[in-house]
Design a protein around this motif. Structure first.
Motif: not given
Length: 100
Positions: A3-7, A42, A44-46
């Motif tokens: 799961q990828q983190e979204l900001i 959003f 993605s954090e990456e």
């Protein structure tokens, strides 16, 4: 799949003191990917590191989004050429070792 983190984009814009329209222009040029969940946008954090680079280029060098697009394309080409050069050097070393 991890799961990828979204900001939230508005949070990033507030933190980096940039306009949402700047992020929109980067998105329209295909430089960043925006995810939409329930009408909230959003990133993605990456991908935040790339966005930070674009923000610095924009703020410190006063480069517009189109110029940032050109810079990132050139940087990608440089990376591709570096990889190609490394692969070629490795093949050359193997050839030289085989012919000694």
């Amino acid at each position: 799949m991890a799961q990828q983190e979204l900001i939230v984009i508005e949070t990033l814009c507030s933190h980096y003191e940039i306009e949402v329209s700047f992020v929109d222009s980067l998105y329209s040029l295909g430089l960043i990917e925006i995810h939409t969940v329930e009408q909230t946008r959003f990133i993605s954090e990456e991908k935040v590191a790339d966005l930070e680079k674009m923000i610095r280029i924009h703020q410190e060098l006063e480069v517009n989004p189109e110029g940032i697009d050109v810079i990132f394309n050139l940087l990608r080409k440089v990376d591709d050429l570096k990889s190609e050069l490394t692969a070629t050097q490795n093949r050359l070393r193997r050839y030289e070792l085989e012919n000694q």
